[in-house]
Write an enzyme that holds these catalytic residues in place. Structure first.
Site, PDB file in Angstrom:
ATOM      1  CD  GLU A 130      -2.922   1.215   2.299  1.00 40.68           C
ATOM      2  OE1 GLU A 130      -2.767   0.450   3.253  1.00 40.68           O
ATOM      3  OE2 GLU A 130      -3.824   2.040   2.227  1.00 40.68           O
ATOM      4  N   GLY A 262       3.082   2.525  10.804  1.00 39.67           N
ATOM      5  CA  GLY A 262       2.864   1.708  11.989  1.00 39.67           C
ATOM      6  C   GLY A 262       2.712   0.223  11.669  1.00 39.67           C
ATOM      7  CB  ALA A 263       0.758  -2.109  11.612  1.00 37.25           C
ATOM      8  CG  MET A 264       0.244  -3.144   4.890  1.00 42.18           C
ATOM      9  SD  MET A 264      -0.771  -1.709   4.434  1.00 42.18           S
ATOM     10  CE  MET A 264      -1.994  -2.522   3.400  1.00 42.18           C
ATOM     11  CD  GLU A 265      -4.804  -2.130   5.598  1.00 44.58           C
ATOM     12  OE1 GLU A 265      -3.869  -1.650   6.272  1.00 44.58           O
ATOM     13  OE2 GLU A 265      -5.472  -1.443   4.804  1.00 44.58           O
ATOM     14  CG  HIS A 298      -6.084   0.497  12.600  1.00 40.53           C
ATOM     15  ND1 HIS A 298      -6.865   1.634  12.546  1.00 40.53           N
ATOM     16  CD2 HIS A 298      -5.516   0.383  11.369  1.00 40.53           C
ATOM     17  CE1 HIS A 298      -6.771   2.164  11.338  1.00 40.53           C
ATOM     18  NE2 HIS A 298      -5.948   1.425  10.607  1.00 40.53           N
ATOM     19  CD  GLU A 299      -2.796  -2.082  10.661  1.00 41.49           C
ATOM     20  OE1 GLU A 299      -3.291  -2.276   9.540  1.00 41.49           O
ATOM     21  OE2 GLU A 299      -2.451  -0.943  11.055  1.00 41.49           O
ATOM     22  CG  HIS A 302      -7.562  -2.067   7.911  1.00 42.43           C
ATOM     23  ND1 HIS A 302      -8.404  -1.143   7.337  1.00 42.43           N
ATOM     24  CD2 HIS A 302      -6.475  -1.362   8.329  1.00 42.43           C
ATOM     25  CE1 HIS A 302      -7.847   0.067   7.408  1.00 42.43           C
ATOM     26  NE2 HIS A 302      -6.682  -0.034   8.016  1.00 42.43           N
ATOM     27  CD  GLU A 321      -6.363   3.226   6.669  1.00 42.86           C
ATOM     28  OE1 GLU A 321      -6.519   3.075   7.903  1.00 42.86           O
ATOM     29  OE2 GLU A 321      -5.742   2.400   5.962  1.00 42.86           O
TER      30      GLU A 321
HETATM   31  N1  TRP Z   1      -3.060   0.903   5.726  1.00 42.92           N
HETATM   32  C1  TRP Z   1      -2.145   1.013   6.823  1.00 42.92           C
HETATM   33  C2  TRP Z   1      -2.964   1.251   8.081  1.00 42.92           C
HETATM   34  O1  TRP Z   1      -3.683   2.182   8.198  1.00 42.92           O
HETATM   35  C3  TRP Z   1      -1.141   2.075   6.746  1.00 42.92           C
HETATM   36  C4  TRP Z   1      -0.283   2.243   5.559  1.00 42.92           C
HETATM   37  C5  TRP Z   1      -0.546   2.905   4.434  1.00 42.92           C
HETATM   38  C6  TRP Z   1       1.063   1.919   5.447  1.00 42.92           C
HETATM   39  N2  TRP Z   1       0.544   3.020   3.653  1.00 42.92           N
HETATM   40  C7  TRP Z   1       1.554   2.425   4.245  1.00 42.92           C
HETATM   41  C8  TRP Z   1       1.915   1.235   6.278  1.00 42.92           C
HETATM   42  C9  TRP Z   1       2.866   2.319   3.880  1.00 42.92           C
HETATM   43  C10 TRP Z   1       3.233   1.119   5.900  1.00 42.92           C
HETATM   44  C11 TRP Z   1       3.712   1.669   4.716  1.00 42.92           C
HETATM   45  O2  TRP Z   1      -2.958   0.499   8.969  1.00 42.92           O
HETATM   46 ZN    ZN Z   2      -5.548   1.595   8.633  1.00 41.64          ZN
END
Ligand code: TRP
Ligand code: ZN
Length: 859
Positions: A130, A262-265, A298-299, A302, A321
């Site tokens: 993402e 922070g993190a990714m779903e 949160h993740e 998602h 989001e």
């Molecule tokens: N979708 C992720 C969240 O809200 C965040 C996210 C978007 C992200 N772009 C990213 C994380 C790029 C890492 C790198 O939880």
């Molecule tokens: Zn998110």
């Protein structure tokens, strides 16, 4: 890698569906640090209607194309066009019916310092796709409305090989995964490394057993348990509150050290910044624990709001989001104190989103244009996006919200949806017309709500006038619907009219409450029912009355906040103020029946940035040094007045027994360290010195260290931490940031420069970079030092970072977003710093967009 060619602006209005559908994607990835091979097979189906169309695939210059066939045959070269950003296969070379496109590319993960696409982090291969990272892995229609199932084979000698979905088969040096849920490629993930898991099992309410794993580096297992507990709580909560179940046999979380956010779903394979997974009492603070719990949730959430229902295009980002933030906020309120959570969220919103709205980067929750989508993962999209949903819920009621959400999941499961779809669901489920409400999504800026009141013959009339200041590209804004939660409190402190929602729809509107005996005091915007700024002529005595009697905890806190802000803005302009605040706050701090966390929130003075936001909203040029001094002086006065009380609180709130991160223990510690911070203003750092030495938990040690640093007495404590934790990256990040954050402002930039010269300032690591640069930006008077030293230091490092990691450079550049609000001398320094960045050859699209928006506003 930096993109040299500026990309044209993208417009929401230009949306066109992709002219092909994808029936399946098969990937076969052979990992090697410098030469990874990606073979991709895309089963494509041309759209039924219209003329034959070219097949346009996204794909960066970093892809070395080794093979390309259509149904097994290579197209002739004159039917294929390649640019820096795309690969086009002309319609003439494509079958009219379904066909399979096969490509093979070579990529270089070891060279990927932007951490977008496939990269290496401490020997672990991982991905971040993402928003548009997949195009750095293979040629593909990299847009969220192109969804399909994925079958992935990972080949590597590393012991753990992961991808999305369910494991299918594995053998020596390979593993195959299948994700049965159609998804866009931004949710693709792949991980390979020498990892160990903390494992558990969850059975969904319909009986599906799910294997849960939190994967970390060997040696970190003992710090992953809290993340696992948080995951299980999240899964339960989403079943109970939203009726949403998990839908695969496994759920994997991986912690990595180099991560842009922070993190990714990613579906079934969430990837986390290690700071949002790893925690132990010795290394993590209570705030870290609370954040881990919230981000894990949160993740996980998602999976339904983002993955099962995704976004049609990136303009709709707040669809997933805003909603997912709203859901994680609800989760935290349910697990911990709802009142405290609301206050914390409003504090963040004001410090980050109001600030954004007030400056050159203001944009609506759903923007209609962008140059670089990564620049729109903002407080407005996330936090204001969540506030907008909170207002919707207030307007339609809990029942209506529940019906609308059920309909949303029912109607749009499997879709790439839009904000219009979202609003339509609410209209259909509740019968409400939301056309005026939709302005919250399209109009930028924080509305100002001016309130006046009249009292006559037992009737109290409240009159509100709304206006929204102009923002870039949006000079005039029509009135919005604003839900204003109001209650009335009688002279004896009893509530005479309980909370009622006033729906304001006009620019100016009055609401009458009749049949009242004595004149009550109105408690307005209870629970922060709308993200607006209220202007109300209220004397300090009445605010103190609300602080003492309001039954709504948010409004109660807010009354104290307003007292503090009115004192601080006066003091910052050289006028005396604060007596009422100091008196009223003493009564609240002494109230042993109130939640300690709530008392702590009331004791903490507004930050310097928040004071600057308030002054700027009043049209006054903020003076950072005066603000810093005003805050210090008021804190000292509070402490001198309530010395004994604070000292008792400090002693009483000590938590005995083994550390637990639960809300009650954390609440006591938060009140304890709030007192410590104040007492440090007058006790010469005595308590902090002792506490730093004996505390077994990081919460108290960091609080003590901050006090010592503010007094210029932190050296010994810093050395102790360095000796003990020099090898722990997450603790060292804190070590870097607190030194600049808590530094006396005049020293901040120099300290930052000294720290940047250290060998362990591993600046390419986003956490380390953010610790130092973000630490300086959080030191308001330090960053905005009149001699421009804070600006210069920041600009030097943004330039350096931009060449390695544009996302991080662009994000950190928001340190400058408030520059037009300061005096001429500071503005000149800031402008020079921004222009120095802008003039750079080869500047990334990311940073170029940010810097040019910021410079434009100062013209
Ligand atoms: N979708 C992720 C969240 O809200 C965040 C996210 C978007 C992200 N772009 C990213 C994380 C790029 C890492 C790198 O939880
Ligand atoms: Zn998110």
């Amino acid at each position: 890698m930096p993109q040299t060619k500026p990309q044209p602006v993208q417009y929401l209005a230009d949306y066109r569906p992709y002219p092909f559908t994808l029936a399946e994607t098969r990937l076969d990835v052979t990992l090697a640090p410098r030469d990874t091979r990606v073979r991709a097979e895309l089963d494509l189906v041309p759209a039924l209607t219209g003329a034959a169309r070219d097949l346009v695939l996204d794909g960066g210059a970093g892809l070395r194309l080794l093979a390309l066939t259509i149904d097994g045959v290579a197209p002739s070269e004159d039917h294929v066009t390649r640019t820096d950003e795309r690969l086009t296969i002309h319609a003439a070379a494509l079958p009219r019916g379904p066909f399979t496109l096969a490509t093979e590319v070579a990529i270089d993960p070891a060279d990927n310092t932007a951490f977008e696409g496939l990269y290496l982090s401490g020997g672990i291969f991982c991905t971040q796709c993402e928003a548009e990272g997949f195009r750095h892995i293979t040629f593909y229609p990299d847009r969220p409305d192109v969804m399909t199932t994925f079958r992935v084979t990972v080949r590597s000698d590393l012991p753990v090989l992961l991808s999305n979905g369910n494991p299918v088969a594995s053998g020596d040096g390979w593993a195959e995964w299948h994700d049965p849920w159609p998804k866009p490629c931004y949710l693709f993930a792949l991980v390979a490394g020498d990892l160990v898991a903390v494992s558990d099992r969850f059975t969904t309410r319909s009986g599906r057993p799910v294997d849960l794993n939190v994967w970390v580096r060997p040696g970190d297992q003992d710090r992953a348990g809290f993340a696992m507990e948080s995951l299980i709580k999240s899964m339960k909560w989403d079943e109970e509150v939203y009726g949403r179940e998990y839908d695969l046999d496994v759920f994997n979380i991986v912690a990595v050290e180099d991560f842009n956010m922070g993190a990714m779903e990613n579906k079934g394979l969430n990837i986390f910044n290690s700071k949002l997974v790893l925690a132990s009492p010795e290394t993590a603070t209570d705030t870290d624990y609370e954040r881990i719990e919230a981000v894990i949730a949160h993740e996980y959430f998602h999976n339904w709001t983002g993955n099962r229902i995704t976004c049609r295009d990136w303009f709709q980002l707040c669809l997933k989001e805003g909603l997912t933030v709203f859901r994680d906020q609800q989760f935290t309120s349910d697990l911990r104190s709802a009142a405290v959570k609301r206050v914390e969220d409003v504090q963040t919103l004001r410090a980050r989103q109001f600030r954004e709205d007030q400056g050159p980067l203001a944009h609506p929750p759903r923007p209609d244009r962008y140059e670089e989508i990564n620049n729109f993962y903002t407080a407005t999209v996330y936090e204001k996006g969540a506030e907008v949903i909170g207002m919707l819920k207030t307007l339609v009621g809990d029942e209506g919200y529940r019906r609308a959400l059920d309909l949303y999941f029912d109607r749009h499961d499997g879709d790439a949806a839009t904000i219009e779809d979202w609003l339509k669901v609410f209209e259909d489920a509740t019968g409400r017309d939301l056309s005026q409400f939709s302005r919250w999504y399209t109009d930028a800026g924080t509305p100002i709500l001016e309130m006046s009141e009249t009292w006559q013959d037992g009737t109290l009339t409240l009159t509100f006038a709304q206006s929204t200041p102009p923002t870039p590209g949006q000079p005039d804004k029509p009135a919005r619907v604003i839900p204003i939660a109001v209650g009335l409190i009688g002279p004896n402190g009893d509530e005479v009219v309980p909370t009622r929602i006033l729906e304001m729809t006009e620019a100016r509107q009055s609401f009458a409450f009749d049949g009242l005996g004595a004149r009550p005091v109105a408690s307005v915007l209870r629970g922060f029912s709308a993200p607006v700024m209220v202007r109300r002529d209220l004397d300090d005595a009445t605010r103190a009355f609300l602080l003492a009697h309001d039954s709504d905890p948010f409004a109660r806190w807010e009354a104290g906040r307003e007292l503090a802000l009115s004192a601080l803005t006066e003091l910052a302009q050289g006028r005396d103020a604060g007596a009422d605040y100091v008196e009223a706050i003493g009564a609240l701090a002494a109230d042993g029946s109130a939640d300690p966390a709530f008392r702590a929130l009331c004791l903490n003075l507004p930050g310097e940035e928040e004071i600057a936001i308030r002054l700027a909203a009043q049209g006054i040029t903020p003076d950072p040094d005066a603000i810093h001094d005003a805050r210090g002086n008021l804190a000292r006065r509070m402490t001198l007045t309530h010395q004994e009380l604070l000292s008792d609180i400090y002693d009483d709130m000590a938590v005995t027994g083994p550390y637990s991160p639960d809300a009650d223990a954390a609440a006591r510690r938060s009140l304890r360290i709030a007192s410590l911070g104040l007492l440090g203003r007058i006790d010469g750092g005595e308590r902090a010195e002792v506490l730093f030495g004996i505390a077994g938990n990081m919460t108290e040690r960091m609080a003590a260290l901050a006090v010592l640093l503010r007094l210029g007495q932190g050296d010994a404590a810093l050395q102790v931490l360095l000796d003990q934790f020099g090898g722990n990256r997450l603790v060292m990040d804190k070590w870097f940031s607190i030194q600049v954050m808590a530094a006396p402002p005049q020293n901040a930039a120099r300290i930052a420069r000294d720290l940047a010269a250290r060998d362990d300032f591993d600046w390419k690591n986003p956490n380390r970079f953010r610790a130092l640069l973000g630490g300086l930006a959080a030191n308001h008077a330090g960053f905005h030092a009149a001699d421009g030293s804070g600006y210069d230091f920041t600009a030097d490092w943004l330039i350096r970072m931009d060449a390695a990691n544009p996302q991080i450079a662009a994000r950190m550049s928001t340190a400058f977003e408030t520059w037009p609000r300061y005096d001429a001398e500071r503005r000149a320094h800031a402008r020079a710093a921004l222009e120095r960045i802008a003039s750079l050859e080869g500047l990334s699209r990311n940073t170029r967009e940010m810097v040019s928006r910021m410079i434009a506003a100062g013209r």
